[in-house]
Each structure stands twice: as C-alpha cells, then as structure tokens.
Write a protein that holds these residues in place. Structure first.
Motif, PDB file in Angstrom:
ATOM      1  N   UNK A  58       0.832  -1.206   0.000  1.00 45.51           N
ATOM      2  CA  UNK A  58       0.000   0.000   0.000  1.00 45.51           C
ATOM      3  C   UNK A  58       0.867   1.258   0.000  1.00 45.51           C
ATOM      4  N   UNK A  70      -0.378   6.945  -2.354  1.00 47.10           N
ATOM      5  CA  UNK A  70      -0.164   8.360  -2.663  1.00 47.10           C
ATOM      6  C   UNK A  70       1.246   8.834  -2.304  1.00 47.10           C
ATOM      7  N   UNK A  85       1.090   6.392  -7.072  1.00 53.90           N
ATOM      8  CA  UNK A  85       0.048   7.366  -7.425  1.00 53.90           C
ATOM      9  C   UNK A  85       0.581   8.789  -7.303  1.00 53.90           C
ATOM     10  N   UNK A  92      -4.496  10.745   5.253  1.00 48.63           N
ATOM     11  CA  UNK A  92      -4.358  11.141   3.845  1.00 48.63           C
ATOM     12  C   UNK A  92      -3.316  12.254   3.704  1.00 48.63           C
ATOM     13  N   UNK A 126       0.391  11.005   3.919  1.00 49.30           N
ATOM     14  CA  UNK A 126       1.000  10.197   2.859  1.00 49.30           C
ATOM     15  C   UNK A 126       0.884  10.777   1.452  1.00 49.30           C
ATOM     16  N   UNK A 127      -0.025  11.726   1.234  1.00 49.47           N
ATOM     17  CA  UNK A 127      -0.147  12.279  -0.121  1.00 49.47           C
ATOM     18  C   UNK A 127       0.941  13.324  -0.319  1.00 49.47           C
ATOM     19  N   UNK A 128       1.990  12.948  -1.064  1.00 42.67           N
ATOM     20  CA  UNK A 128       3.153  13.839  -1.181  1.00 42.67           C
ATOM     21  C   UNK A 128       2.889  15.038  -2.084  1.00 42.67           C
ATOM     22  N   UNK A 129       2.018  14.883  -3.058  1.00 41.00           N
ATOM     23  CA  UNK A 129       1.725  15.993  -3.965  1.00 41.00           C
ATOM     24  C   UNK A 129       0.546  16.796  -3.416  1.00 41.00           C
ATOM     25  N   UNK A 175      -2.882  16.354  -5.118  1.00 37.86           N
ATOM     26  CA  UNK A 175      -3.465  15.046  -4.814  1.00 37.86           C
ATOM     27  C   UNK A 175      -4.090  15.047  -3.420  1.00 37.86           C
ATOM     28  N   UNK A 209      -8.050  14.428  -2.676  1.00 35.47           N
ATOM     29  CA  UNK A 209      -8.489  13.329  -1.808  1.00 35.47           C
ATOM     30  C   UNK A 209      -9.290  13.849  -0.616  1.00 35.47           C
ATOM     31  N   UNK A 237      -6.107   6.685  -5.007  1.00 38.13           N
ATOM     32  CA  UNK A 237      -5.356   6.956  -3.782  1.00 38.13           C
ATOM     33  C   UNK A 237      -6.161   6.600  -2.541  1.00 38.13           C
ATOM     34  N   UNK A 272      -6.343   2.784  -2.150  1.00 32.07           N
ATOM     35  CA  UNK A 272      -5.081   2.196  -1.699  1.00 32.07           C
ATOM     36  C   UNK A 272      -4.780   2.568  -0.245  1.00 32.07           C
ATOM     37  N   UNK A 273      -4.987   3.833   0.083  1.00 38.06           N
ATOM     38  CA  UNK A 273      -4.687   4.288   1.451  1.00 38.06           C
ATOM     39  C   UNK A 273      -5.652   3.693   2.477  1.00 38.06           C
ATOM     40  N   UNK A 325      -3.958   0.694   3.447  1.00 36.46           N
ATOM     41  CA  UNK A 325      -2.770   1.128   4.175  1.00 36.46           C
ATOM     42  C   UNK A 325      -3.123   1.473   5.625  1.00 36.46           C
TER      43      UNK A 325
END
Lengths: 295, 295
Positions: A145, A150, A154, B24, B27-30, B33, B37, B118, B121-122, B125
């Motif tokens: 995961x 993300x 992703x 969220x 982990x969302x690096x961008x 994104x 989310x 995302x 998948x998360x 995770x």
C-alpha cells in the motif's frame, strides 16, 4: 547448467499468470468485468516486477511456493491497473499498449476505470489469502500500500501529470520516477526480503539494488521512447515528446543519458557484490542478468 | 440518559474524520493530490457506514479505540473513492454530490481518477497500521477486499451500468444492490463482529440485520430520488429516471416500494430481537434507531 533468467521464467512465470487469472475469474461476478480485467492481464508485457520478486527470493535460497506466486501476482495486478488508468483519455490518452488496443478502446472508459479499480482491490484480496504468517503478511500489505499509494506510485503519476509542459530539473524528474516506476520495483525486492526474513545488511543492499534498478529502468524507457522499435516496445515512439514531457534524454541529451544509465547499472551490480562479501555462497546470477538487460 | 445516535455521533464521528484526514495528508506527497483526496472526504454525507460499524461495536460492549476509528475511516475512504469514480463523465456523469461540485468538476477527470485510486489504496494502508492482532487484521482486510471488490461493490456497479436502458426483474435489481450498496454495509457490521470476536449466533443475526439494512437503504434511496428534497439529498431529484435506471419504485410502484421498505426494516429489527433472546443485557438502541431512520 548455469542459471539463466530465460529458464527461470519458463518455470515460474506461467504459475504467476495462472494465479492472477484464476483469482480474477473466481471473484469477478459480472462477465464483462472479468473480461476487461483479464484482457489487460493477458496482454503480457515483460512481467519484470513479479520476476524480480521471485528472482530475489531465489537468490535468498527460498524454494518458490504458491504464496510467492500470489504476492508476485498481486504486484503485477497493481502494475496492470495503473497502466489501464494511465492510458485513459483523461490521462495519457493512449490507444495502444503492448501492441494491442488499450483497455478503454475495447471496453469503454467506464468499464476500464472499474476494471482498474477491480484489479487494485483484488490484488490486496489475493495477498490476504496467501499462506504466510499473519504478521509478515500484514507487513507485506503495508509495504504494498505504501509503494502503490499516494506516497508512491500514485503520487509519482500526479507529479508526472503536473510536470507536463514544464521545464523541470533532473532532481524533480528523479523524484517523480522514484515513485512512479521505482516504487513497485522497490516493493518487488523488499517484499522478497520480508518473505525470506533476510538480515538487515542484506535488506539494505537489496534496497539499494532496487533503487538503482528503478532509475536505470526509467532511463532505458526514455531512451527507447526516442530510438526504440515500435514493434518491440508496443507503443508509438516519440510519445513523451508529443505530450511535452521532460525525460532523461530531453534534460541530459542522449549520450549523457546513456552514460547515466550505465552508472546506475554499475551501482546496482556493486550492491550485489556487497551481499557476496558476507555470503560468498549466494548466487546473484539472475539479478545480475536482470539489471544487465537494461544496457 | 438514554443512548441516542446523535450523542453517539457527536462523540465518535469527529475522531473518524480526524483519522482519515490526518492519514491522507501524511502520505499524499503531492499537494494537489492531497487536496483532491481530502475535498471529497470533507464533503461530509451521512457517514452511515463508519457509524454503523462503531454502533455495532458499542452494542457488542467494546470500548471504542483508535483501531476502530481506523477501520471505520478506511471503510468511509472506500465509500468515498467509489463515489468519486461513479460521478465521472464515463459513468453517472454527475456535477453535484452532497450539494457540492463533484471531484472531477473541481480537479479535472485525471486527478479525480487518481484521487479515487489513492483513497482506495490508502484505505488498506490505514488498516495495516491499526493496533489489531495480525490474524484478525488479515481477516478484516480480506473481508474489506471481498466486499469492496469485483464480487462486491465493483461488481454491483458494473451490473448497474449494464442494466441501464433495460427492463430488469426485481431479483436482478436486488442482486445489483446487494453488491453495489449492500456489500459495504455488510462489511461495516461484519468487521465489528470480527473485531469484537462475537459468537457465531450473534454474527449470523448481525449479518441478517446488515442484509436487511442494505436493501432498506437502497429502497429509501430510490424513493427519495422520486419524492426527495434536493436541498436535503444534495443531488438532483429524478436522476435515476433521467439515466433510465430500473429502481424499486419503477419496478414496484411507489406504494409497494414503501411497503417493501417497511418489511425489511421489520426483519432487521427482528434480528436484533433475536440477539437479545440469548443476551438480554445487550443494548440494541443505536442499531434500532439507525434502521428506523430509513422509515
């Protein structure tokens, strides 16, 4: 007889494919959905990720078992879903993938989105069923995961889209590809190390190998997008340029890109040598051959 | 003071939301994104699935812990991703969701697809990180993948799309909705039973409650699509008819649909009564109130 990747593939790849296809057919209740999901799984490709996983297990002296085919199959399912979604008109808008019409060209956009969602979900489902100690299984699913999500693949895809039509630095490009293509390659090697319960030093060297592999893989992909043979790469040459994407070749130029590719291959090979310092009996032949294929 | 759903929600819902949004964002690096989310997670909605999960745990006398908020949050993240993808032009083509512009209207189609991927998948995770015994955790992830996947929610969505512009039977409609909306409701209750390690008879009664809940929920949704208040339901009234979708009201007529709704609510309440036969001390008030809200 020396161990070659061709022999290793012949033995193991059909079992990975059986595992994926059998699982998808078992759980996809709607016929069209099953067809759309298996269409892209059956489109082939190099299967580099699952084979890297199995080759790493082999190097770590693990007899390859069903549970390993299941994790390898889950990895390829995640990779395949990402290709289906990336090919959509709202993203790269590709008509061809591996020489065949892309999923949405055959099944329509709505079904292609759902087939991708299905492959992603069933990948996790497949791992839950593998005969692996529960704590190791949870660790593998967490790693999957993390690398697919993300912070991994992703995020890399988002970075890639946002960098279109922009001049970006080499560091920025590397950060995109470390996630977009590197993350699943990292998972292939790391999950094998988890399954084999490899020692700390070996894991570190393997992770370094995987990191170098991921970068080399992307540089090679960029080079082939300029000078490749459409019949071999299964898609149009020049598609990066058409989308105005920065690549290793557009930033560095062809010669420097080729040099950089060789440097990363060299580094990857050095990591394998480092494993052999403490474990001279380890047979790194398959992992050596796999990285050398990128030359 | 009697236990009410309003009080229970005030205590627990903010913690589910914190858990989802914090995870969220971590982990969302961008940045884009992360925004896409969280936009849909923050759009609210009734949060019926996570609250059903927590209410079931409460009935089973489990003190609500972080691990429970994590599983409940994962469930809502899966539900949210499915709404983002269902709203896309290639599927239901909705501009409004819960009274706000849909994800792709704000962030574009490509980003909406990736935000959905995302969240899916998360969600897995997030569960891997919960403080739950590894074997129970694997069982919960298996249940989640089964109900969210191609034998569950995704299969139901495919069935729903394929039934558009067709006359279908009541059984066919029920089979679509048992998966499309019923599966995640089933997961809410079943995962609570797994977490509480409830006995076999209790699990069976709870599953029956969840099944009836899922059908009643869909019938109510179909009724509101005809006679609802747009300001309350947050989307256009009559959208099923516009898409030429078969619904409980189109097949049965309004009066018979209302009657059927009451029958399923009655059945769900009977399941709760059955649990009390062996465990008279169990407080079913929250689950009674939740199903009665569908009247």
């Amino acid at each position: 007889m020396p161990k070659t990747f061709a022999n290793f593939s012949v033995n193991h790849l059909p079992k990975v494919e059986e595992m994926m296809l059998g699982f998808v057919r078992k759980y996809a209740e709607e016929a069209t959905l099953a067809q759309a999901m298996t269409y892209s799984l059956e489109a082939g490709g190099k299967r580099i990720r699952p084979m890297l996983l199995l080759a790493t297990l082999d190097m770590l002296k693990q007899p390859i078992e069903d549970a390993h085919y299941q994790v390898a199959g889950a990895l390829e399912m995640i990779h395949t879903y990402s290709l289906i979604h990336d090919d959509l008109p709202a993203m790269d808008n590709d008509d061809l993938r591996r020489g065949k019409p892309t999923n949405h060209k055959v099944y329509g956009e709505g079904m292609a989105i759902l087939a991708g969602d299905g492959l992603l979900t069933e990948a996790f489902h497949l791992v839950t069923q593998a005969n692996i100690e529960p704590d190791v299984k949870v660790a593998i699913m967490q790693e999957l995961a993390l690398h697919a999500g993300s912070a991994g693949m992703i995020g890399g895809q988002v970075g890639d889209i946002e960098a279109e039509n922009q001049e970006i630095t080499l560091d920025h490009l590397a950060s995109i590809h470390r996630r977009k293509t590197g993350a699943l390659i990292m998972f292939a090697v790391n999950s094998a190390a988890l399954l084999a319960q490899a020692d700390e030093a070996t894991r570190r060297h393997l992770s370094h190998y995987a990191e170098q592999f991921g970068i080399a893989f992307q540089i090679k992909d960029d080079i082939l997008d300029v000078i490749g043979d459409e019949a071999v790469i299964g898609k149009k040459v020049g598609s990066d340029e058409a989308l105005n994407k920065s690549t290793y070749t557009s930033i560095l130029g062809m010669e420097a890109a080729k040099e950089k590719l060789n440097e990363h291959i060299h580094d990857a090979l050095a990591s394998l040598e480092a494993i052999k310092v403490n474990q001279p009996e380890v047979d790194t032949a398959l992992l050596v051959e796999l990285i050398n294929k990128l030359r």
